[in-house]
Scaffold this motif. Structure first.
Motif: not given
Length: 587
Positions: A18-28, A102-120
């Motif tokens: 999991q850790f490796y995949e998380l880092v790899r997806q940021t394309k260091p 890269g992680l923060r970019t992915r998280l930010w892109q994910k967060i702003i596309r989450l549905p309203i029930p998540y934020f509720d």
């Protein structure tokens, strides 16, 4: 409570994949990583060679034969090691910053596309903590600990091999300390994982309290709630303190035990080595080299305790980030509508609940005709605002369907569907920034000043904007605090004018305004409603009585549809609401 909380965070296997995949997806940057690791390995290799050079120098000094060229080479190795250390440290920091970006970019892109029930169901501070604190923990592991741990292992391995060559008997005695170290480190490390995970959760809770209180500080002041919030924040700080002490206690046990074991080993080696030098089995240079190699083992081992603690934190952070990244997002793609073709909106047997046991809408059916004004009235809790949320596709239906023409809206492309909608609420939110920023928010293009002022004029906002010192570039403050309620509403209407929506939804858009502001806003709304499919929620009779159709909502059902006159004659609740409004107006 604390014990129960800790039970929730029982040890889970450290998932390196999991850790490796998380880092790899940021394309260091691989080539920078290769250079950094290579330099670290070279630095380690030089560190392994230096004791051998020291041995030669000590033995040479003992015999009175020291080679000056050898000394210069020895000094050159020190300089090369220092340069390699500095460059590799910078490159590793660069890689860590790249990964956290890269992680923060992915998280930010994910967060702003989450549905309203998540934020509720999620506190804002919890989400903020993941995107700030958890990513920083992972960066810290990479930049300060991960490569040093790898080179530490190489350093220890190389040192042990050379020590076996120098004196295998002393080396074997020294290696008996390794299983003792593991016996100390492993159980404490498992405990450290649980505490670190809980500490991160408590930090997220504290961040949530901060976010809530600071964003609603006027409410806190108005209701003299400083003492309450002081206590609430203090309890979270106390929990952080408590878990911080638990972590400190473990480190207070781990570090001295490792240091003690290392010191005992060092004293033994010096004493035993002195005996072997005296007997002629070792030279003085070999003993010095042996001690230096021992330090090449002691230093990495002493660092492993902090590395192990950071590793447990990073695994906890990885788990929390993966949970967020695997949250289902809103479905974006779907059918494209026909450009320029308008259609009516139909609710067909719609059932919806925020919680499974509490139905908010119970089989609602009605049609909103195109280019007409449809009003929705009813007591609080009847489901009026929920209808708007469902049209916006903030939530999924329990049953039934909402149609746009003959197509279910959930089959349409989400972005295109929301592009058709303009929404003006009772407390229209503004983003921190300027009036220009808020007027053009989400348009997808940059309107000219002329376009902005034309839309402002349509919303009866141009005059007050031009009177402001910076005009369109006037800062509105957080949530528009520097503007009055009427000004904010007119900015929101001007924003809707620029958006040029096909479907206009007005949710109590004038309910909280004074009479003068209401007159301006009503004029702006009348202009905006022309030629659009308009859906209005309002309590004031003057707002709805001229609507083409009025829908009465009661207990999650539509119980009447018609004009003002028709409903006043035939619908008991509507007549009651209308009479109540008339009395208020007369009073």
């Amino acid at each position: 409570m604390a014990e129960g909380a800790e039970q929730k965070h029982e040890k889970k296997p450290v998932n390196w994949r999991q850790f490796y995949e998380l880092v790899r997806q940021t394309k260091p940057p691989v080539w920078i990583m290769v250079i950094a690791i290579t330099l670290s390995i070279v630095e380690t290799a030089i560190g392994l060679v230096i004791p051998l050079f020291t041995q030669q120098i000590v033995d040479g000094m003992a015999s009175g034969a020291v080679n000056s060229s050898f000394l210069l080479l020895f000094l050159g190795l020190f300089v090369l090691q220092a340069v390699g250390t500095g460059v590799s440290l910078y490159l590793l920091t660069y890689i860590g910053e790249h990964i956290v970006r890269g992680l923060r970019t992915r998280l930010w892109q994910k967060i702003i596309r989450l549905p309203i029930p998540y934020f509720d169901g999620q506190e804002t501070g919890e989400t903020v903590s993941r995107i700030t604190n958890d990513t920083s923990i992972i960066k810290g592991l990479i930049t300060r600990h991960l490569v040093s741990a790898v080179t530490g292992v190489l350093s220890m391995g190389g040192a042990v091999i050379i020590l076996l060559y120098l004196d295998w008997q002393m080396t074997l005695v020294m290696l008996t300390a390794v299983p003792i170290m593991l016996f100390i480190i492993l159980p404490i490390g498992r405990r450290m994982y649980r505490i670190s995970k809980r500490l991160q959760t408590e930090m997220a809770s504290f961040t949530a309290v901060l976010s809530t209180v600071l964003s609603e500080i006027r409410l806190v002041k108005t209701y003299n709630a400083e003492e309450h919030e002081s206590t609430r924040g203090g309890s979270r700080i106390q929990e952080l303190f408590r878990y911080g002490l638990k972590e400190a206690r473990l480190m207070a046990i781990l570090n001295p035990l490792i240091s003690l074991a290392m010191m005992v080993m060092l004293v033994f080696i010096i004493g035993y080595g002195g005996v072997r030098v005296a007997s002629g089995a070792l030279t003085a240079g070999e003993l010095v080299a042996f001690i230096l190699y021992l330090f090449l083992i002691i230093v990495p081992v002493s660092q492993f305790s902090s590395f192990f603690a950071e590793l447990q934190k990073a695994m906890g952070a990885t788990e929390r980030l993966q949970e967020l990244l695997h949250e289902p997002g809103e479905g974006q793609q779907g059918k494209q509508g026909k450009p320029g073709v308008k259609a009516h909106v139909t609710f067909k047997d719609v059932v919806f609940s925020y919680k499974p046991e509490e139905k908010v809408l119970k089989g609602v059916s009605f049609t909103i005709p195109t280019n007409q004004v449809t009003a929705i009235v009813g007591p609080s809790g009847a489901g009026k605002t929920t209808l708007f949320s469902l049209i916006e596709r903030f939530y999924e239906l329990d049953a039934g369907t909402i149609l746009y023409g003959d197509t279910a809206i959930h089959e349409l492309d989400l972005h295109e569907w929301r592009r058709k909608i303009g929404y003006v609420s009772q407390d229209s939110p503004l983003m921190s920034g300027t009036i220009r920023d808020n007027l053009s928010y989400g348009l997808g293009f940059t309107p000219s000043d002329e376009e902005l002022l034309v839309s402002a004029a349509t919303a009866y906002a141009k005059d007050f904007i031009e009177e402001l010192p910076q005009g369109l570039d006037t800062a509105v403050g957080e949530r528009g605090i520097r503007l009055s309620g009427g000004q904010k509403q007119r900015i929101a209407i001007a924003r809707a004018v620029l958006r040029d929506p096909e479907i206009l939804m007005l949710d109590e858009a004038t309910a909280s305004l004074d009479s003068e502001s209401e007159q301006h806003v009503q004029k702006a709304l009348q202009t905006l409603m022309q030629g659009r499919t308009t859906l209005v929620i309002a309590h004031r009779l003057s707002t709805v009585m001229n609507a083409n159709a009025i829908i009465v909502m009661e207990n999650g059902k539509e119980t009447g549809i018609g004009t003002h006159e028709e409903l006043y004659r035939s619908h008991e609740l509507y007549k009651k609401l209308a009479d109540h409004q008339m009395k208020l107006s007369a009073g």
